[in-house]
Write a protein that holds these residues in place. Structure first.
Motif, mmCIF file in Angstrom:
data_model
loop_
_atom_site.group_PDB
_atom_site.id
_atom_site.type_symbol
_atom_site.label_atom_id
_atom_site.label_comp_id
_atom_site.label_asym_id
_atom_site.label_seq_id
_atom_site.Cartn_x
_atom_site.Cartn_y
_atom_site.Cartn_z
ATOM 1 N N GLU A 78 9.226 -5.504 -11.571
ATOM 2 C CA GLU A 78 7.997 -4.694 -11.486
ATOM 3 C C GLU A 78 8.057 -3.554 -10.494
ATOM 4 O OE1 GLU A 78 4.827 -7.356 -10.506
ATOM 5 O OE2 GLU A 78 4.891 -8.358 -12.440
ATOM 6 N N ASN A 79 9.151 -3.421 -9.782
ATOM 7 C CA ASN A 79 9.151 -2.514 -8.640
ATOM 8 C C ASN A 79 8.759 -1.092 -9.042
ATOM 9 O OD1 ASN A 79 9.427 -1.933 -5.950
ATOM 10 N ND2 ASN A 79 11.656 -2.001 -5.903
ATOM 11 N N ARG A 121 5.103 -0.679 -10.622
ATOM 12 C CA ARG A 121 4.002 -0.710 -9.663
ATOM 13 C C ARG A 121 3.899 0.594 -8.869
ATOM 14 N NH1 ARG A 121 1.271 -4.539 -7.374
ATOM 15 N NH2 ARG A 121 2.652 -6.146 -8.166
ATOM 16 N N GLU A 122 5.036 1.039 -8.324
ATOM 17 C CA GLU A 122 4.970 2.230 -7.470
ATOM 18 C C GLU A 122 4.691 3.483 -8.300
ATOM 19 O OE1 GLU A 122 4.433 1.107 -4.877
ATOM 20 O OE2 GLU A 122 5.879 -0.340 -4.107
ATOM 21 N N GLU A 124 0.937 3.225 -8.338
ATOM 22 C CA GLU A 124 0.270 3.271 -7.031
ATOM 23 C C GLU A 124 0.599 4.538 -6.248
ATOM 24 O OE1 GLU A 124 0.855 -0.123 -4.416
ATOM 25 O OE2 GLU A 124 0.439 1.140 -2.664
ATOM 26 N N VAL A 160 -3.636 3.876 -5.388
ATOM 27 C CA VAL A 160 -3.913 2.439 -5.313
ATOM 28 C C VAL A 160 -5.297 2.095 -5.855
ATOM 29 C CG1 VAL A 160 -4.807 2.471 -2.946
ATOM 30 C CG2 VAL A 160 -3.660 0.405 -3.811
ATOM 31 N N HIS A 170 -3.175 -5.433 -12.895
ATOM 32 C CA HIS A 170 -1.863 -6.091 -12.898
ATOM 33 C C HIS A 170 -1.278 -6.135 -14.304
ATOM 34 C CE1 HIS A 170 -3.176 -10.082 -14.556
ATOM 35 N NE2 HIS A 170 -4.332 -9.562 -14.231
ATOM 36 N N PRO A 217 -8.980 11.752 6.787
ATOM 37 C CA PRO A 217 -8.591 10.603 5.962
ATOM 38 C C PRO A 217 -9.130 10.665 4.541
ATOM 39 C CG PRO A 217 -9.163 9.872 8.153
ATOM 40 C CD PRO A 217 -9.413 11.353 8.109
ATOM 41 N N GLN A 245 -10.315 8.589 2.531
ATOM 42 C CA GLN A 245 -11.441 7.811 2.022
ATOM 43 C C GLN A 245 -12.585 8.751 1.677
ATOM 44 O OE1 GLN A 245 -9.731 6.750 4.878
ATOM 45 N NE2 GLN A 245 -8.548 5.733 3.293
ATOM 46 N N PRO A 256 8.435 2.923 -0.053
ATOM 47 C CA PRO A 256 8.251 3.892 -1.150
ATOM 48 C C PRO A 256 7.070 4.819 -0.957
ATOM 49 C CG PRO A 256 7.653 1.661 -1.836
ATOM 50 C CD PRO A 256 8.269 1.530 -0.482
ATOM 51 N N THR A 257 6.235 4.569 0.028
ATOM 52 C CA THR A 257 5.097 5.459 0.293
ATOM 53 C C THR A 257 5.538 6.859 0.695
ATOM 54 O OG1 THR A 257 5.145 4.583 2.531
ATOM 55 C CG2 THR A 257 3.489 3.691 1.070
ATOM 56 N N HIS A 299 13.131 -6.993 -4.291
ATOM 57 C CA HIS A 299 12.939 -6.987 -5.741
ATOM 58 C C HIS A 299 14.224 -7.382 -6.482
ATOM 59 C CE1 HIS A 299 8.893 -5.197 -6.154
ATOM 60 N NE2 HIS A 299 9.191 -4.542 -5.034
ATOM 61 N N ASP A 353 8.940 -10.067 -7.171
ATOM 62 C CA ASP A 353 8.031 -8.930 -7.057
ATOM 63 C C ASP A 353 6.858 -9.286 -6.130
ATOM 64 O OD1 ASP A 353 9.550 -7.256 -8.790
ATOM 65 O OD2 ASP A 353 8.826 -8.417 -10.497
ATOM 66 N N ARG A 371 -3.521 -16.073 -11.490
ATOM 67 C CA ARG A 371 -3.076 -15.350 -12.688
ATOM 68 C C ARG A 371 -1.768 -15.920 -13.225
ATOM 69 N NH1 ARG A 371 -3.773 -9.420 -10.086
ATOM 70 N NH2 ARG A 371 -6.024 -9.253 -10.159
#
Lengths: 622, 435
Positions: free
Chosen positions: A311-312, A315-316, A319, A325, A331, A414, A416, A510-511, B301, B359, B391
Motif C-alpha cells: 500500500e505504500n 497511500r502516499e 495523502e 490527508v 481505506h 498554518p 488549517q 515521504p512528506t 513496507h 503497511d 476492518r
C-alpha cells in the motif's frame, strides 16, 4: 570575409576551460549510511579543496540573444572566443561601462565594436533611458568575428516594494541586478518572462552547469544548488524544487533498493523531468513521478505484486501527492489503489508494466463530485493511468496543490482552514478554479496559469504577506550567494544547507520538507544560520563565497560607511530599518572609522558586516 | 529512596491536595527535604520511533493462533532455546506464556527481569488516519487533532520550566512535542553546538549588534506569528551557549562496560546521560526535565524480514533497545529519577504484504523504563482474528496513549489528575504503570 560559426551545446562545454570549472569537490566527505544530516565535522575538517576560481560577476555572464560565444564546428580549431558578458545595471544619468574580453589562438588585434544602445564600451546614459536596453558586442580578429548581446538595465534609482516582493518570492534571493530589473521591466512583463523560461537567455548558467560532473551524491546536491543560485530562470527553479520536494524520494532508499547504485542518475533524471514540466500540466508531473525509477523504488511500487499488494505508494499518492490527508478518500481507495498499481515495476532503468504481476480486476476508486469512478477489469497499465487521471482532475487535488502553492508563495500561516484568513481562502478558491479550468492534458501551462492567478492577486501584495515568510535553508544559503554575486563552492554550500536542516535528496519521510517557516526556525537552526553566514564570508575557508568585498563595493559605487550600510541593507533586506542601520554603522566604524582604502581592515570588516547582516532577523525572511 | 515512591507517599498523605506536589516540596521539613534532594529532580526521556514501528514483531504475541497465519514469512518463532531467532520468553502476571520480545531486543531482557520495563503492546488512539504526518502530530501534541503546541511543552509551561535547559530537543529542529509560544532549546549534538574557535569574537559581535534586533521583533506592535517566532527564538539562541560549552569542556566517559550503539541515536543518548549526570553539578545548574530524541527507519513496507539480524526491522529494533539498555546502565542509581518512554505513530498491518513487509496499521508497542515502576505487560490483548482486527486488518488499541502520558505527568512530575486531564484534554483511565 567574416565567418559566422555555428554553436553546439557540446562544444559550449569544451571551450569553458578559461572559466572556472565548477566540478563539485570530489574530496568532500561522502556520508556513510549512518552518517547524518548534521555532520558538521565534514565542514571543519575537509579544509580547502576544490576551490572555485575567482570570477567577478559584472565581468562574465551569458551572452545576449544573438547567441553565445561563437566557436568552430566539430573537428576544427577554435580560433576566437569571447567571454560571456554579464548584464549590467546603471542609474540613468550615469556612465554605463562594458569590459569585454576575448582570446584568439591566431594572434592579431582584437577589435571590439558595439551596436545598439551603446556604440562604444562606455556611454553617458540620459534621464529617460530607463528600460532594459540591448547592446550587441562584436569582436573581430584576423577576419573572424564573434558577437553576443548584453542587457543594460537602466534604472531611475527607485524601486517599488511590490517589485522587490515579486523578485524575492519568485526567486532564490535578490541580486543587485534583480533589485532593479523587475521594476524596470515592469512586474507583469517580468512575471511573463519567468513563466516562459524558454525565452530567457541563460547561456552563462548553461556553460557553468555543463561542465559539472554529476556522478556522486554530493555532486548531485551541488549541481542542484548551482541551479538555484545561478540560473536566470528563477521561477522555474523554485517550481522544480517544489515538485521534487512534493514528490519526495530519498536517495538512500533508492540506493538500497537497487543491486548496483544508479540512485544519483535516477534522482538527477527525475529532477530534470520535473524541471521540463515544472510550469506545465499536473497530470504530466504526476505521471513523471509515478513512473520515475526513484519513486518506483522509494514507495515500493517496484515490489508491488498481484499476489498480495503493497500500500505504500497508493497511500502516499492520495495523502501527499494529490488529495491531502483530509481529501475524503477512504481505506478502500488505498486498498484498491494498491492493487491497481500492482505490476508497476522497473526494468532496464525504466518504468516497465509487468502484466504478469498485475491484478487486473474491476475496482471502484473514489467518487468525483459524488459519482463513483469505475476502473474496469482488463485495463492493464491503463487502470493505473486512469487512477492518475481521476486524481489529477479531482477538485480535492486542485485544492491541495493550490493550497501548497499559496503557502509557498503568499503566506505560510498554518494550513488549517480555520486559521486562514478569508482572503487566503478566496485566493485558494480562485486558484482551484484556474487549476480546474486548465485541467486538460492539452493545456501545457496549467501550473503557470495557477501561478499567474497567485501573483496577480491582491492578497499576494498585501502588506502582511511581504517579508513575512521565513526562508527555508536552501533559500537562505542561495540568497547569500546571490546577494553577493559570488562564486561558490557548491559542494560546501550544500553541506551548510544540510546543517541548517535540509538535506537535499535525503528526506526519509515521504512528506518532503516543510514550506512553513515554523519548521525552519529553532535555537539550533538559527545558530546554524549564523554559522553559515560566518563560514561563507570567511576567507581561506572551504565554504567561503568568492567575493572581493572591496571590489564589490567599489563596483557598486559605495565607499563610505553610510553608503555601504545602506547598500547592503537595501539589497539584502529590501530596506534599511533604523535600528538595523544604526547597528551596522556602529559595527563598521568600530573601533576606528571605516576606510575602504585600508585594504586589510576594510576586507575583514566588510566580510564580518555582511555576516552580521545575514544574521539579522530581517534576513531570515523573504 | 526512589523519588516516585516518595511522591506516592506524599500524595498518599494528602499533603499535595490542591496545591500541587512540587509546591509542597518547598515547605517540607528538613528530614523530608533531604529525601527529595537525594532523590533528585525528575527527568523524562522520550524516544520517538519514527515511521510506525511494527509492534507485532516487536512484542510477539506468539500464543495468538492467528499470528503465524497472518505472517507466514516474517513471523517470529515462538520461544525456543535452541533457536536464536525465536522470541525471547518473558513472563508476566497478566499474560504468562503469551508474549515474547523480538530476539534483537535481548539487551532489554535484564531490565524486564528487574521489573523496570513496562511493555504496552496495544497503544494508539481512535480514528487513526494511518498518516505518518497526522500520527506524529497527534502523538506529539498529546491531542488527536492538529495542535500548535506539544504535550511536553504544556507540561513545562504548567510547572514554570520553560527556561534554560529544562526542556531539550535533540535533533536538527525542535520536536513538535516541545513546541509552543516560548522556544525550547534544540541541539543537533552537544559537542557541535556553538561556534568554531576560528569564528573569533563573532559571538560577542552577534550579541552586541544582532540580538537586540531580535528583541525588537518581540515587542514590535502587531508582529506576525512568524516575526514573534523568529524574535523569540533569536532571543534565546545564545541563552544556553555558555552552559553547553561548559558541559562540552568536560570529557564524558560512560560508566564502565557501557557501549552506546553507533549512529546519531546512540550518540545523543550518550549526551543525554551526560546531561542527566551533570544535574548534580552546582556550577552548571542544569535541571533537565524533559528531553526528546528520535530513531527512524521503522516504515518497513518491504523486506521487513523476520528476526534475522540483518533485516530492516531487526536492525532498527536492536539499535533502539541497545540504546535504552546503555542509557539505563550508564545512569545506574540515577535511573531512580528518570523515566524513559518510547512512542511511535502507529503499528502496522497484522497481515504481511506481498513484499515481506507491512503497511500502516493501528496499535503498536510502546515501552516505559524506570526504577520501581510496575514492569511487565500492560493492556488487554484484543486478538488477531479477522473479527477482532479493526476492518479485518488492524490491531485494535486497548491503551490510549494519553493515559500513559497522564500517569507520567501525575506520578513522575506531580501534576494532579485534574491538571493532567487538562493538559491532555482527556479523561484519564488508569493503566497502573507506577507502583
Amino acid at each position: 570575409m567574416n565567418k559566422k560559426l555555428e554553436i553546439s551545446s557540446e562544444k559550449l562545454i569544451d571551450i569553458s576551460e578559461n572559466n572556472e570549472t565548477m566540478v563539485a569537490d570530489d574530496k568532500a566527505i561522502v556520508k556513510d549510511d549512518d552518517s547524518n544530516s548534521e555532520n558538521k565535522e565534514s565542514i571543519v575538517k575537509a579544509g580547502l579543496v576544490g576551490a572555485a576560481a575567482l570570477a567577478l560577476a559584472g565581468c562574465k555572464d551569458g551572452g545576449g540573444g544573438g547567441g553565445g560565444p561563437t566557436i568552430a564546428p566539430p573537428g576544427s580549431v577554435v580560433v576566437l572566443n569571447m567571454d560571456p558578458i554579464a548584464d549590467i545595471a546603471v542609474q540613468e544619468g550615469q556612465v554605463a561601462m562594458l569590459n569585454p574580453a576575448a582570446t584568439s589562438s591566431v594572434g592579431g588585434n582584437l577589435v571590439f565594436t558595439f551596436t545598439g544602445y551603446m556604440t562604444s564600451n562606455s556611454k553617458q546614459t540620459q534621464v529617460g533611458d530607463a528600460g532594459i536596453q540591448t547592446v550587441k558586442v562584436t569582436v573581430t580578429s584576423a577576419g573572424l568575428s564573434v558577437s553576443q548581446d548584453v542587457r543594460v538595465i537602466v534604472h531611475t534609482g527607485n524601486v517599488t516594494t511590490a517589485s522587490l516582493h515579486l523578485a524575492r518570492r519568485t526567486s532564490f534571493g535578490m541580486t543587485p541586478n534583480l533589485y532593479y530589473e523587475v521594476d524596470v521591466l515592469g512586474r507583469q512583463a517580468y512575471l511573463e518572462q519567468q513563466l516562459a523560461p524558454a525565452s530567457i537567455n541563460d547561456n552563462l548558467f548553461q556553460r557553468r552547469i555543463g561542465s559539472v560532473t554529476v556522478t556522486r551524491r554530493h555532486h548531485l546536491k551541488a549541481w542542484t544548488m548551482l541551479h538555484m543560485v545561478y540560473s536566470k530562470k528563477q521561477l522555474l527553479e523554485v517550481m522544480t524544487w517544489f515538485w521534487d520536494n512534493h514528490f519526495n524520494t530519498d536517495i538512500n532508499v533508492v540506493r538500497n533498493n537497487v543491486g548496483r547504485d544508479d540512485s544519483v542518475t535516477y534522482e538527477r533524471n527525475e529532477n530534470e523531468a520535473f524541471r521540463a514540466n515544472a510550469l506545465g500540466n499536473f497530470r504530466q508531473l504526476l505521471g513523471i513521478s509515478a513512473k520515475s525509477p526513484s519513486m518506483l523504488l522509494y514507495l515500493d511500487s517496484a515490489k508491488n505484486r498481484a499476489s498480495d499488494s503493497n500500500e505504500n505508494y497508493s497511500r502516499e499518492l492520495l495523502e501527499l501527492h494529490t488529495m491531502g490527508v483530509d481529501g475524503g478518500y477512504t481505506h478502500l481507495d488505498i486498498e484498491a489503489g494498491a492493487e491497481i498499481f500492482t505490476g508497476w515495476h522497473l526494468r532496464n532503468d525504466q518504468f516497465f508494466f509487468n502484466a504478469a504481476r498485475h491484478r487486473d480486476v474491476q475496482h471502484n476508486y473514489l467518487t468525483t463530485n459524488n459519482i463513483p469512478n469505475i476502473i474496469p477489469a482488463g485495463g492493464g497499465v491503463a487502470q493505473g493511468e486512469q487512477v492518475l487521471d481521476i486524481l489529477a482532475s479531482h477538485p480535492e487535488t486542485a485544492k491541495f496543490i493550490c493550497t501548497k502553492l499559496v503557502t509557498l508563495f503568499v503566506s505560510d500561516i498554518p494550513r488549517q482552514t480555520q486559521l486562514q484568513t478569508q482572503a487566503i481562502r478566496n485566493l485558494i478558491a480562485n486558484c482551484v478554479t484556474t487549476y480546474l479550468a486548465f485541467d486538460n492534458s492539452a493545456n501545457q501551462d496549467q501550473i503557470a496559469q495557477v501561478l499567474r492567478t497567485i501573483f496577480s492577486s491582491t492578497e499576494f501584495n498585501a502588506a502582511a504577506n511581504q517579508n513575512s515568510k521565513v526562508k527555508s535553508p536552501v533559500e537562505f544559503a542561495a540568497s547569500i550567494a546571490r546577494g553577493l554575486e559570488g562564486e561558490t563552492n557548491a559542494s560546501a554550500l550544500q553541506e551548510l544547507v544540510t546543517n541548517m536542516g535540509l538535506n537535499l535528496y535525503e528526506k526519509l519521510e515521504p512528506t518532503g520538507y516543510s514550506e512553513k517557516g515554523v519548521d525552519w526556525i529553532s535555537a539550533n537552526l538559527l545558530m546554524e544560520r549564523y554559522k553559515t553566514a560566518d563560514l561563507m564570508l570567511r576567507q581561506n575557508n572551504r565554504s567561503r563565497l568568492e567575493t572581493d568585498m572591496i571590489g564589490y563595493c567599489n563596483r557598486h559605487g559605495v565607499t563610505s560607511t553610510n553608503a555601504i550600510v545602506d547598500f547592503f541593507l537595501t539589497r539584502l533586506l529590501g530596506d534599511s530599518p533604523a535600528a538595523a542601520r544604526a547597528n551596522a554603522i556602529a559595527f563598521l566604524d568600530s573601533p576606528t572609522p571605516f576606510n575602504i582604502n585600508n585594504a586589510s581592515q576594510a576586507n575583514s570588516r566588510l566580510r564580518r558586516l555582511v555576516t552580521l547582516i545575514m544574521s539579522y532577523p530581517q534576513f531570515q525572511f523573504q | 529512596m526512589n523519588r516516585r515512591k516518595f511522591l506516592k507517599n506524599v500524595l498518599g498523605t494528602g499533603a499535595a491536595a490542591g496545591t500541587g506536589v512540587l509546591g509542597n516540596f518547598l515547605t517540607m521539613s528538613g528530614a523530608q527535604a533531604n529525601h527529595v534532594a537525594s532523590a533528585g529532580s525528575p527527568t523524562l526521556v522520550v524516544i520517538f520511533q519514527r515511521g510506525g514501528c511494527d509492534g507485532l514483531n516487536t512484542v510477539v504475541p506468539y500464543a495468538d493462533p492467528d499470528y503465524y497465519t497472518l505472517r507466514p514469512t516474517i513471523g517470529i518463532a515462538r520461544p525456543d532455546a535452541s533457536n536464536p531467532l525465536s522470541a525471547i520468553r518473558i513472563d508476566s502476571a497478566s499474560s504468562t506464556d503469551f508474549f515474547g520480545l523480538n530476539p534483537n531486543m535481548v539487551s532489554l531482557k535484564k531490565i524486564y527481569d528487574a521489573n523496570d520495563l513496562a511493555v504496552l503492546p496495544t497503544v494508539q488512539y481512535a480514528s487513526s488516519t494511518h498518516s505518518h504526518f497526522s500520527g506524529q502530530d497527534w502523538i506529539e501534541s498529546g491531542i488527536p487533532t492538529t495542535s500548535s503546541n506539544g504535550w511536553l511543552y504544556r507540561h513545562l509551561d504548567a510547572q514554570n520550566k520553560l527556561s534554560g535547559l529544562q526542556g531539550l530537543s535533540f535533533g536538527s529542529n525542535l520536536a513538535k512535542s516541545l513546541r509552543g509560544s516560548i522556544p525550547v532549546q534544540s541541539i543537533g549534538f552537544l559537542d557541535q553546538f556553538g561556534f568554531p574557535s576560528s569564528s573569533g569574537n563573532l559571538v560577542d559581535q552577534i550579541k552586541q549588534y544582532v540580538l537586540p534586533l531580535y528583541n525588537d521583533l518581540q515587542v514590535k506592535p502587531a508582529a506576525s506569528k512568524s516575526e514573534l517566532l523568529v524574535g523569540n527564538t533569536g532571543k534565546i539562541s545564545f541563552d544556553n551557549l555558555d552552559t553547553i560549552s561548559a558541559i562540552n569542556a568536560q570529557n564524558y566517559t560512560p560508566a564502565p562496560g557501557v557501549n552506546y550503539p553507533a549512529g546519531r541515536y546512540g550518540r545523543r543518548l550518550r549526551e543525554i546521560a551526560q546531561l542527566i549526570k551533570t544535574k548534580n553539578d552546582p556550577m552548571l545548574n542544569i535541571n533537565l526535565d524533559v528531553v526528546t530524541v528520535d530513531i527512524g527507519g521503522f516504515d518497513t513496507h518491504t523486506n521487513q524480514g523476520g528476526a534475522g539480524p540483518n533485516n530492516r526491522h531487526s536492525r532498527q529494533i536492536r539499535e533502539f533497545s541497545e540504546g535504552i539498555a546503555a542509557l539505563y546502565d550508564d545512569l545506574g542509581s540515577q535511573m531512580d529519577e528518570v523515566i524513559i518512554l518510547s512512542v511511535t505513530e502507529f503499528g502496522r498491518t497484522a497481515k504481511e504484504n506481498g513484499s515481506a513487509g507491512t503497511d500502516h496499521g493501528d496499535a503498536s508497542s510502546w515501552f516505559m523504563v524506570g526504577k520501581g515502576i510496575n514492569g511487565g505487560i500492560h493492556g488487554r490483548w484484543p486478538g488477531l482474528s479477522a473479527a477482532q482486527l479493526r476492518r479485518g486488518r488492524y490491531l485494535s488499541y486497548t491503551v490510549d496513549y494519553r493515559d500513559i502520558y497522564a500517569e507520567i505527568l501525575m506520578n513522575h512530575f506531580g501534576h494532579t489528575q485534574a491538571q493532567a486531564q487538562t493538559l491532555l484534554s482527556h479523561t484519564y483511565n488508569s493503566i497502573g504503570l507506577f507502583a
